[in-house]
Design a protein around this motif. Sequence first.
Motif, PDB file in Angstrom:
ATOM      1  N   ALA A  43     -97.521 -21.981  25.818  1.00  0.00           N
ATOM      2  CA  ALA A  43     -96.178 -22.265  26.341  1.00  0.00           C
ATOM      3  C   ALA A  43     -95.267 -21.053  26.118  1.00  0.00           C
ATOM      4  CB  ALA A  43     -95.596 -23.500  25.659  1.00  0.00           C
ATOM      5  N   LYS A  44     -95.384 -20.442  24.931  1.00  0.00           N
ATOM      6  CA  LYS A  44     -94.618 -19.238  24.630  1.00  0.00           C
ATOM      7  C   LYS A  44     -95.019 -18.115  25.599  1.00  0.00           C
ATOM      8  CE  LYS A  44     -94.197 -15.694  21.134  1.00  0.00           C
ATOM      9  NZ  LYS A  44     -94.610 -15.213  19.833  1.00  0.00           N
ATOM     10  N   ASP A  45     -96.334 -17.966  25.824  1.00  0.00           N
ATOM     11  CA  ASP A  45     -96.817 -16.918  26.722  1.00  0.00           C
ATOM     12  C   ASP A  45     -96.290 -17.112  28.141  1.00  0.00           C
ATOM     13  OD1 ASP A  45     -98.194 -15.808  24.645  1.00  0.00           O
ATOM     14  OD2 ASP A  45    -100.168 -16.518  25.281  1.00  0.00           O
ATOM     15  N   ALA A  46     -96.182 -18.370  28.590  1.00  0.00           N
ATOM     16  CA  ALA A  46     -95.696 -18.644  29.946  1.00  0.00           C
ATOM     17  C   ALA A  46     -94.294 -18.084  30.138  1.00  0.00           C
ATOM     18  CB  ALA A  46     -95.712 -20.147  30.225  1.00  0.00           C
ATOM     19  N   VAL A  47     -93.463 -18.245  29.106  1.00  0.00           N
ATOM     20  CA  VAL A  47     -92.094 -17.739  29.171  1.00  0.00           C
ATOM     21  C   VAL A  47     -92.104 -16.212  29.204  1.00  0.00           C
ATOM     22  CG1 VAL A  47     -89.849 -17.694  28.006  1.00  0.00           C
ATOM     23  CG2 VAL A  47     -91.216 -19.797  27.998  1.00  0.00           C
ATOM     24  N   TRP A  48     -92.885 -15.607  28.308  1.00  0.00           N
ATOM     25  CA  TRP A  48     -92.963 -14.139  28.263  1.00  0.00           C
ATOM     26  C   TRP A  48     -93.578 -13.574  29.547  1.00  0.00           C
ATOM     27  CZ3 TRP A  48     -90.568 -10.810  25.287  1.00  0.00           C
ATOM     28  CH2 TRP A  48     -90.022 -11.251  24.079  1.00  0.00           C
ATOM     29  N   ASN A  49     -94.569 -14.276  30.109  1.00  0.00           N
ATOM     30  CA  ASN A  49     -95.188 -13.801  31.349  1.00  0.00           C
ATOM     31  C   ASN A  49     -94.199 -13.836  32.499  1.00  0.00           C
ATOM     32  OD1 ASN A  49     -97.536 -13.375  29.950  1.00  0.00           O
ATOM     33  ND2 ASN A  49     -98.506 -15.265  30.622  1.00  0.00           N
ATOM     34  N   ALA A  50     -93.337 -14.861  32.525  1.00  0.00           N
ATOM     35  CA  ALA A  50     -92.299 -14.950  33.567  1.00  0.00           C
ATOM     36  C   ALA A  50     -91.321 -13.792  33.409  1.00  0.00           C
ATOM     37  CB  ALA A  50     -91.576 -16.294  33.480  1.00  0.00           C
ATOM     38  N   LEU A  51     -90.983 -13.470  32.163  1.00  0.00           N
ATOM     39  CA  LEU A  51     -90.108 -12.323  31.922  1.00  0.00           C
ATOM     40  C   LEU A  51     -90.819 -11.029  32.307  1.00  0.00           C
ATOM     41  CD1 LEU A  51     -87.521 -11.042  30.886  1.00  0.00           C
ATOM     42  CD2 LEU A  51     -88.472 -11.136  28.572  1.00  0.00           C
ATOM     43  N   GLY A  52     -92.100 -10.942  31.976  1.00  0.00           N
ATOM     44  CA  GLY A  52     -92.885  -9.747  32.308  1.00  0.00           C
ATOM     45  C   GLY A  52     -92.982  -9.497  33.800  1.00  0.00           C
ATOM     46  N   ALA A  53     -92.952 -10.583  34.589  1.00  0.00           N
ATOM     47  CA  ALA A  53     -93.007 -10.432  36.048  1.00  0.00           C
ATOM     48  C   ALA A  53     -91.727  -9.782  36.567  1.00  0.00           C
ATOM     49  CB  ALA A  53     -93.209 -11.800  36.703  1.00  0.00           C
ATOM     50  N   ILE A  54     -90.622 -10.003  35.869  1.00  0.00           N
ATOM     51  CA  ILE A  54     -89.338  -9.409  36.269  1.00  0.00           C
ATOM     52  C   ILE A  54     -89.190  -8.030  35.642  1.00  0.00           C
ATOM     53  CG2 ILE A  54     -86.810  -9.643  36.110  1.00  0.00           C
ATOM     54  CD1 ILE A  54     -87.311 -12.713  35.838  1.00  0.00           C
ATOM     55  N   ASP A  55     -89.583  -7.919  34.373  1.00  0.00           N
ATOM     56  CA  ASP A  55     -89.389  -6.687  33.619  1.00  0.00           C
ATOM     57  C   ASP A  55     -90.669  -6.406  32.841  1.00  0.00           C
ATOM     58  OD1 ASP A  55     -88.463  -4.581  32.072  1.00  0.00           O
ATOM     59  OD2 ASP A  55     -87.527  -5.889  30.601  1.00  0.00           O
ATOM     60  N   SER A  56     -91.554  -5.620  33.425  1.00  0.00           N
ATOM     61  CA  SER A  56     -92.893  -5.445  32.853  1.00  0.00           C
ATOM     62  C   SER A  56     -92.891  -4.743  31.502  1.00  0.00           C
ATOM     63  CB  SER A  56     -93.780  -4.672  33.834  1.00  0.00           C
ATOM     64  OG  SER A  56     -93.210  -3.397  34.062  1.00  0.00           O
ATOM     65  N   THR A  57     -91.809  -4.073  31.155  1.00  0.00           N
ATOM     66  CA  THR A  57     -91.782  -3.366  29.863  1.00  0.00           C
ATOM     67  C   THR A  57     -91.085  -4.186  28.781  1.00  0.00           C
ATOM     68  OG1 THR A  57     -89.705  -2.277  30.405  1.00  0.00           O
ATOM     69  CG2 THR A  57     -91.735  -1.113  30.992  1.00  0.00           C
ATOM     70  N   TYR A  58     -90.563  -5.362  29.137  1.00  0.00           N
ATOM     71  CA  TYR A  58     -89.820  -6.208  28.198  1.00  0.00           C
ATOM     72  C   TYR A  58     -88.669  -5.441  27.541  1.00  0.00           C
ATOM     73  CZ  TYR A  58     -94.090  -8.932  28.571  1.00  0.00           C
ATOM     74  OH  TYR A  58     -95.166  -9.608  29.055  1.00  0.00           O
ATOM     75  N   SER A  59     -88.049  -4.526  28.312  1.00  0.00           N
ATOM     76  CA  SER A  59     -87.008  -3.693  27.723  1.00  0.00           C
ATOM     77  C   SER A  59     -85.612  -4.074  28.209  1.00  0.00           C
ATOM     78  CB  SER A  59     -87.276  -2.224  28.059  1.00  0.00           C
ATOM     79  OG  SER A  59     -87.213  -2.057  29.462  1.00  0.00           O
ATOM     80  N   ALA A  60     -85.510  -5.149  28.999  1.00  0.00           N
ATOM     81  CA  ALA A  60     -84.203  -5.542  29.529  1.00  0.00           C
ATOM     82  C   ALA A  60     -83.226  -5.778  28.390  1.00  0.00           C
ATOM     83  CB  ALA A  60     -84.333  -6.807  30.371  1.00  0.00           C
ATOM     84  N   SER A  61     -82.045  -5.236  28.526  1.00  0.00           N
ATOM     85  CA  SER A  61     -81.046  -5.402  27.468  1.00  0.00           C
ATOM     86  C   SER A  61     -80.122  -6.578  27.758  1.00  0.00           C
ATOM     87  CB  SER A  61     -80.228  -4.123  27.318  1.00  0.00           C
ATOM     88  OG  SER A  61     -79.661  -3.786  28.565  1.00  0.00           O
TER      89      SER A  61
END
Length: 139
Positions: A43-61
């Motif tokens: 479930a945690k991964d699903a959230v992070w994967n959705a974020l990764g689809a928008i921002d693949s580096t997870y660097s959004a501020s």
Amino acid sequence: MSALQDKYASVISAAQSSGVSNLQVSEQDGILYVSGKASSSSAKDAVWNALGAIDSTYSASDINVDVQVAGLAAGASLKVNTESSNLNIRQEPSTEAAVVGKAAKGESVTLVEQTSEEWWKVKTADGEEGYAYARYLQA
């Protein structure tokens, strides 16, 4: 709905559909905060994967995702879930900190403490203790 909630609508809906409980979505000073308790690491991964689809580096501020897997206690065994590389274990919870150890993809490490949503203190099989990026740890 704000522009930020619109931008990250897929992250919010992933949290809702993966069964994240106590889901909180709030906005402060131009940052969208998404937090809650995940029933499982998938479930945690699903959230992070959705974020990764928008921002693949997870660097959004402009977004802060704090989804913890409920019921993970100190001593829990975690699997390193990197794409291919080793996971760096650092002296401090920061990418600027010195690397004190590495854990290979698929290796198990022991949870010492969920220090923050991004950094967990872990111990490797070799007994090295330090901070690892929680994104790459799976219960």
